[in-house]
Write an enzyme that holds these catalytic residues in place. Sequence first.
Site, short mmCIF file in Angstrom:
data_model
loop_
_atom_site.label_atom_id
_atom_site.label_comp_id
_atom_site.label_asym_id
_atom_site.label_seq_id
_atom_site.Cartn_x
_atom_site.Cartn_y
_atom_site.Cartn_z
N LYS A 71 -24.14 -13.44 -20.35
CA LYS A 71 -23.90 -14.51 -19.38
C LYS A 71 -24.98 -15.56 -19.55
O LYS A 71 -26.17 -15.24 -19.63
CB LYS A 71 -23.95 -13.94 -17.95
CG LYS A 71 -23.81 -14.96 -16.86
CD LYS A 71 -22.43 -14.93 -16.24
CE LYS A 71 -22.13 -16.11 -15.34
NZ LYS A 71 -21.79 -17.34 -16.08
N LYS A 95 -33.47 -12.82 -16.91
CA LYS A 95 -33.14 -13.36 -15.58
C LYS A 95 -32.06 -12.53 -14.90
O LYS A 95 -32.16 -12.18 -13.72
CB LYS A 95 -32.67 -14.81 -15.74
CG LYS A 95 -32.50 -15.57 -14.45
CD LYS A 95 -31.95 -16.98 -14.69
CE LYS A 95 -32.86 -17.86 -15.51
NZ LYS A 95 -32.38 -19.26 -15.60
N LYS A 107 -26.49 -17.73 -24.38
CA LYS A 107 -26.61 -19.18 -24.17
C LYS A 107 -25.86 -19.89 -25.27
O LYS A 107 -25.81 -19.40 -26.41
CB LYS A 107 -28.08 -19.60 -24.21
CG LYS A 107 -28.36 -20.91 -23.52
CD LYS A 107 -28.55 -20.72 -22.03
CE LYS A 107 -28.80 -22.02 -21.31
NZ LYS A 107 -29.19 -21.76 -19.91
N THR A 191 -28.85 -23.57 -7.60
CA THR A 191 -30.12 -23.44 -8.33
C THR A 191 -31.24 -24.13 -7.54
O THR A 191 -32.32 -23.56 -7.36
CB THR A 191 -30.00 -24.03 -9.76
OG1 THR A 191 -28.89 -23.40 -10.40
CG2 THR A 191 -31.26 -23.76 -10.56
N ASN A 222 -29.07 -32.04 -11.32
CA ASN A 222 -28.53 -30.99 -10.45
C ASN A 222 -29.65 -30.17 -9.80
O ASN A 222 -29.69 -30.02 -8.58
CB ASN A 222 -27.58 -30.11 -11.25
CG ASN A 222 -27.03 -28.97 -10.42
OD1 ASN A 222 -27.68 -27.94 -10.26
ND2 ASN A 222 -25.85 -29.15 -9.84
N SER A 352 -22.99 -17.86 -9.77
CA SER A 352 -22.01 -17.68 -10.84
C SER A 352 -21.48 -16.25 -10.80
O SER A 352 -20.28 -16.00 -10.97
CB SER A 352 -22.63 -17.95 -12.21
OG SER A 352 -22.53 -19.32 -12.53
#
Length: 421
Positions: A71, A95, A107, A191, A222, A352
């Site tokens: 992810k 993470k 990623k 975030t 963001n 997410s």
Amino acid sequence: MSVMGTTFLESVLQTLKRSIELGGYPQEVYEILSRPQRIITVNIPVRMDNGKIQVFTGYRVQHNNALGPYKGGIRFHPEVMLDEVIALATVMTLKNALNGLPYGGGKGAIAVDPKKLSRRELEELSRGYARALAPFIGPETDIPAPDVGTNPQIMAWMVDEYSKIAGRNVPGVFTAKPAVLWGNPVREYSTGFGVAVWAREAAKKLWGGIEGKTVAVQGFGNVGYWAAYWLTKMGARVVAVSDIGGGVYNPNGIDLTAAKAVTDKTGTVANYDSTGTRKITNEELLELPVDILVPAAVENVIHRGNANNIKAKLIVEGANGPTTADAEEILHKKGVWILPDLAANAGGVVVSYLEWVENLQWYFWTEEETRNRLEAILMNTFNRVMTRWNKLGPANVTIREAAYVEAVDRIYNAMKVRGWI
Ligand code: NAD
């Protein structure tokens, strides 16, 4: 990048190595985690508006899946380099493990400046990337999301393309989709919200609370905007903000709504003006006399060349990799607390995860329910990291190293029971 010291990947691997030693895990853990399991390179031809074909190179790095499907986000940036994507994928593995999510890390990226493409070209490129990666991704395999240069609309095109190939609707293959297409509305600000929660909790320990503390935020996208928004809501005073076009400083505080309106209209927050506000550079912003510094733009902005000039006592990493390893050493010696990326900016991937759970169930929570779940997960991680840090000894160990140890512990145990080690 050597003028500033270590690269992002070198910093990540250095911290990983030391954390594996600190936690007393076998060297084999480093052998496995210092390399991604799989690197996919794709070349995507797009028919441009001028009638010519242009081929764009993209990557998907699938770093480790001991704890679950890969992810992590997809970045559209002109200067994307594979090393950087590997570093980002490694941080995602850590993470996700740190926050107790049932995921490994990955990623993706495409070397492109999305601002230079027309809407049609951008859609073609996004669909092309989803098509090229379709055999390698899926709700139980690898679940991408947005990062720098990508957004919910791009996720919607990618979900649509993947669903066409699958022959059915597959909402859970990408997260951070628009709300109308099974997205979770909290994702937009999650975030930044997480950055603010981590800052608030650390401020309680450092000063007894965050009320009235001054904050400088680098990056007004963001993460930066929403971090500034929630920090203000929690009682802190945001005195400086910046973006790629430069920044502004007002010791009395910045009116975020007005600053955002100026950014949307003119393309940069540097054009924001009000009584007592002055223009500053990004370098000046980092060295302002503030309590809290939030780097929320790009990598390596805090390096050994400016670490000694930083006055904030608390640095909260909204961006991934904003502090180099050698800068962290300098700041740690000065007693500065750095709340590391894999902890402080995890709010996005946590939501997410919640969106993905909703998608798998075709059942949806309210905004408040989602935010409460998000905050509970973040608080749990904060407490575990602080406990681990105190156990390891704050004088010799950074908060990042404590967070890495906490993450590696879960990954190591998963790899062990799987029989990988
Ligand atoms: P974004 O594209 O929305 O915003 C980036 C901001 O940084 C913009 O204001 C841009 O002008 C500014 N910027 C770019 N280059 C700069 C430079 N050299 N100096 C100063 N400012 C610069 O991106 P975002 O989603 O806010 O991501 C920012 C960082 O946070 C990245 O490191 C990203 O990986 C990380 N992150 C994002 C999320 C998320 O949910 N969006 C989650 C975790 C981590």
